[in-house]
Enzyme design. Structure first.
Site, PDB file in Angstrom:
ATOM      1  N   TYR A  96     -30.545  76.598  82.052  1.00  0.00           N
ATOM      2  CA  TYR A  96     -30.063  77.214  80.815  1.00  0.00           C
ATOM      3  C   TYR A  96     -31.119  77.130  79.715  1.00  0.00           C
ATOM      4  CZ  TYR A  96     -26.659  78.402  77.154  1.00  0.00           C
ATOM      5  OH  TYR A  96     -25.979  79.008  76.120  1.00  0.00           O
ATOM      6  N   SER A 112     -29.250  79.452  71.377  1.00  0.00           N
ATOM      7  CA  SER A 112     -28.647  78.128  71.444  1.00  0.00           C
ATOM      8  C   SER A 112     -29.592  77.111  70.827  1.00  0.00           C
ATOM      9  CB  SER A 112     -28.391  77.752  72.916  1.00  0.00           C
ATOM     10  OG  SER A 112     -28.035  76.391  73.073  1.00  0.00           O
TER      11      SER A 112
END
Length: 286
Positions: free
Chosen positions: A157, A144
């Protein structure tokens, strides 16, 4: 995204095991690669999603990153179906647990790492011997933009993706003499269910009303989490990730990293050229 028919496999057909295929990035990739001619083993955590994908013509199996037995059973099933061969692995399944880090219980962080990091490592370790024995393979990790730069409220995350980036970089170096290519894909905002899927984890682990930041939750995170405000700026459909995945899998000499979406390109560049305080100031502005 084109849905492909169920394929029984041929000796020349490339095979790939994918995780997190119930929706979003994994779902599109499973159908896109099937249409491209790959034999795709599309895995999901929940049995009802497995059955749904089977009904759409995919070879689907259950795999839960937090359940080591399910990982081993899935790998064994795939290898039985392919005669012991696997050309590629696409680690993709993950979830988010939003909230301020000071409000995040360690057990909550641990549960996220089981699914977003430790399970990926376990699955990868199980397929490496197969790829090593056949002399080739591709391991593609869906990271990501939040594996490159931090963002408030997303500490769980972000930390899992930063850990994944380091693990993957080391694995790429160590596999250089094996014929196994290790690649990162780094999407920014992509259409998916990650916001919706994060709500139960937030409600389980974050006692926001007892937080010294309760007013900040009400003014920012809760609105973003519970209100459907339409696509984010620069958001791309999942097909954009599938296109980069195909490049990672089919290029003769794949790049170590593939960026997806404008924010990833921007943040990747800013991280390289700006001092930490300057980058922090930009991120703080949102």
């Amino acid at each position: 995204m084109i849905k492909g028919p169920l394929m029984t496999g041929t000796p020349s057909q490339k095979t790939i095991l994918m995780t997190g295929c119930s929706s979003g990035i994994g779902y599109d990739a499973a159908h896109g690669l099937t249409a491209r001619g790959w034999r795709v083993f599309a895995t999901c955590r929940r049995e009802e999603d497995v059955e749904r994908l089977k009904g759409e013509g995919l070879e689907s199996l259950r795999l839960d990153y937090a359940d080591g037995d399910s990982i081993s059973a899935c790998v064994a099933d795939v290898l039985e179906r392919t005669g012991g061969r696997l050309d590629a692995l696409y680690n993709n399944g993950a979830f988010a647990l939003p909230g301020a880090l000071e409000d995040l219980p360690t057990d909550g962080l641990r549960s996220l790492f089981e699914a977003n990091f430790f399970g990926w490592h376990e699955l990868t370790r199980q397929v490496i011997p197969v790829m090593r024995a056949q002399g080739h393979g591709r391991i593609v990790q869906c990271s990501s933009v939040l594996g490159l730069v931090p963002m408030k409220w997303r500490g769980a995350y972000v930390s899992s993706k930063f850990a994944l980036e380091g693990l993957t970089d080391v694995l790429r170096l160590e596999m250089a003499d094996s014929g196994i290519k290790v690649i990162l894909i780094e999407p920014g905002p992509v259409t998916s269910r990650i916001r919706i899927n994060s709500i139960p984890h937030f409600e389980r682990w974050i006692d926001w009303r007892a937080s010294p930041r309760a007013d900040q939750y009400e003014k920012s995170l809760l609105k973003r989490l519970y209100e459907d405000r339409g696509p984010d700026r620069f958001e791309l459909p999942a097909e954009a990730v599938t296109a980069k995945l195909l490049r990672a899998l089919e290029a003769r000499n794949p790049a170590p990293r593939y960026y997806v979406t404008t924010p990833t390109y921007i943040m990747g560049a800013l991280r390289r050229i700006l001092p930490t305080r300057a980058l922090d100031a930009i991120i703080q502005k949102g």
